[in-house]
Scaffold this motif. Structure first.
Motif, PDB file in Angstrom:
ATOM      1  N   UNK A  22       0.886  -1.129  -0.007  1.00 13.94           N
ATOM      2  CA  UNK A  22       0.112  -0.125   0.408  1.00 13.94           C
ATOM      3  C   UNK A  22       0.310   1.479  -0.171  1.00 13.94           C
ATOM      4  N   UNK A  23       0.676   2.709  -0.711  1.00 14.73           N
ATOM      5  CA  UNK A  23       1.402   3.210  -1.123  1.00 14.73           C
ATOM      6  C   UNK A  23       0.328   4.184  -0.813  1.00 14.73           C
ATOM      7  N   UNK A  24       0.797   5.779  -0.272  1.00 17.74           N
ATOM      8  CA  UNK A  24      -0.641   6.939  -0.911  1.00 17.74           C
ATOM      9  C   UNK A  24       0.835   8.016  -0.383  1.00 17.74           C
ATOM     10  N   UNK A  25       0.288   9.250  -1.411  1.00 17.90           N
ATOM     11  CA  UNK A  25       1.039  10.348  -1.373  1.00 17.90           C
ATOM     12  C   UNK A  25       1.239  10.650   0.434  1.00 17.90           C
ATOM     13  N   UNK A  26       2.640  11.430   0.709  1.00 21.20           N
ATOM     14  CA  UNK A  26       3.014  11.468   2.317  1.00 21.20           C
ATOM     15  C   UNK A  26       2.873  10.899   3.260  1.00 21.20           C
ATOM     16  N   UNK A  27       3.383   9.633   2.761  1.00 17.87           N
ATOM     17  CA  UNK A  27       3.077   8.391   3.469  1.00 17.87           C
ATOM     18  C   UNK A  27       4.138   6.948   3.033  1.00 17.87           C
ATOM     19  N   UNK A  28       4.928   7.146   4.018  1.00 19.80           N
ATOM     20  CA  UNK A  28       5.817   5.685   3.998  1.00 19.80           C
ATOM     21  C   UNK A  28       5.242   4.518   3.383  1.00 19.80           C
ATOM     22  N   UNK A  29       5.931   3.737   2.527  1.00 20.99           N
ATOM     23  CA  UNK A  29       4.879   2.471   1.530  1.00 20.99           C
ATOM     24  C   UNK A  29       4.905   1.523   3.207  1.00 20.99           C
ATOM     25  N   UNK A  30       3.828   0.398   2.815  1.00 21.71           N
ATOM     26  CA  UNK A  30       3.991  -0.278   4.146  1.00 21.71           C
ATOM     27  C   UNK A  30       3.140  -1.852   3.035  1.00 21.71           C
ATOM     28  N   UNK A  31       4.241  -3.329   3.682  1.00 31.78           N
ATOM     29  CA  UNK A  31       4.629  -4.353   3.144  1.00 31.78           C
ATOM     30  C   UNK A  31       3.706  -5.354   3.922  1.00 31.78           C
ATOM     31  N   UNK A  32       2.909  -6.098   3.142  1.00 28.37           N
ATOM     32  CA  UNK A  32       2.382  -7.089   3.648  1.00 28.37           C
ATOM     33  C   UNK A  32       2.414  -8.667   3.162  1.00 28.37           C
ATOM     34  N   UNK A  33       3.133  -9.720   3.394  1.00 27.25           N
ATOM     35  CA  UNK A  33       2.891 -11.046   2.119  1.00 27.25           C
ATOM     36  C   UNK A  33       2.128 -11.930   2.627  1.00 27.25           C
ATOM     37  N   UNK A  34       0.897 -12.684   2.375  1.00 25.45           N
ATOM     38  CA  UNK A  34       0.571 -13.870   2.411  1.00 25.45           C
ATOM     39  C   UNK A  34       0.268 -14.823   1.484  1.00 25.45           C
ATOM     40  N   UNK A  35      -0.661 -15.702   2.106  1.00 25.90           N
ATOM     41  CA  UNK A  35      -0.450 -17.121   1.239  1.00 25.90           C
ATOM     42  C   UNK A  35      -2.220 -17.887   1.080  1.00 25.90           C
ATOM     43  N   UNK A  36      -2.801 -17.591   0.796  1.00 20.38           N
ATOM     44  CA  UNK A  36      -3.703 -18.100  -0.042  1.00 20.38           C
ATOM     45  C   UNK A  36      -4.117 -19.771  -0.164  1.00 20.38           C
ATOM     46  N   UNK A  37      -4.586 -19.752   0.696  1.00 25.81           N
ATOM     47  CA  UNK A  37      -5.470 -21.162   0.354  1.00 25.81           C
ATOM     48  C   UNK A  37      -7.202 -21.177  -0.469  1.00 25.81           C
TER      49      UNK A  37
END
Length: 151
Positions: A22-37
């Motif tokens: 997730x990214x947005x102007x004026x914010x630091x990006x965030x990351x999330x790793x998921x495995x879906x079944x």
């Protein structure tokens, strides 16, 4: 859908492993790793942190052999840490320009930090888009110096 300072989203994904960013102007990006079944319905929330300091990155993109059928893509990557202690290189900005004789001025604001920048010049030959040239470099935004990109 945006509610106040929140954005609600839905993604319909095939089973497998994903790195969500997730990214947005004026914010630091965030990351999330998921495995879906198969059959999973997962809720993934991102809490973006406001950037303490941001800088304006500006300059001119000049193409040595411009043409009516060319374009330049300027892609800004940053490495972020994900929820599973891995890191991922994510696109935080991407700009597209027509490649013309005059050059193109660009300006964007990014949080302080280290970035990889890739500028790619594309041309169309026989109705097919091809890479004419690419340059890549790293920058550390801790001042407000312009970055000029010339092909």
């Amino acid at each position: 859908e945006i509610i106040g300072q929140e954005t609600i989203y839905k993604l319909f994904l095939e089973p497998g492993g994903y790195t969500l960013v997730a990214t947005a102007d004026g914010y630091l990006p965030a990351c999330n790793v998921k495995t879906l079944i198969s059959g999973d319905q997962e809720e993934v929330n991102f809490n973006l942190t406001p950037a303490a300091i941001s800088y304006t990155l500006d300059g001119t993109i000049t193409v040595a052999a411009p043409g009516d059928n060319g374009r330049v893509t300027l892609t800004i990557y940053q490495t972020v840490n994900c929820n599973d202690a891995t890191s991922a290189s994510v696109v935080v900005r991407e700009l597209n320009f027509a490649a013309d004789d005059e050059g193109v001025d660009y300006q964007l604001t990014l949080p302080a930090g280290s970035y990889n920048v890739v500028a790619t010049h594309y041309v169309t030959v026989d109705d097919e888009e091809e890479v004419a040239s690419t340059i890549e470099f790293s920058i550390n935004l801790n001042n407000n110096l312009p970055e000029n990109i010339n092909f």
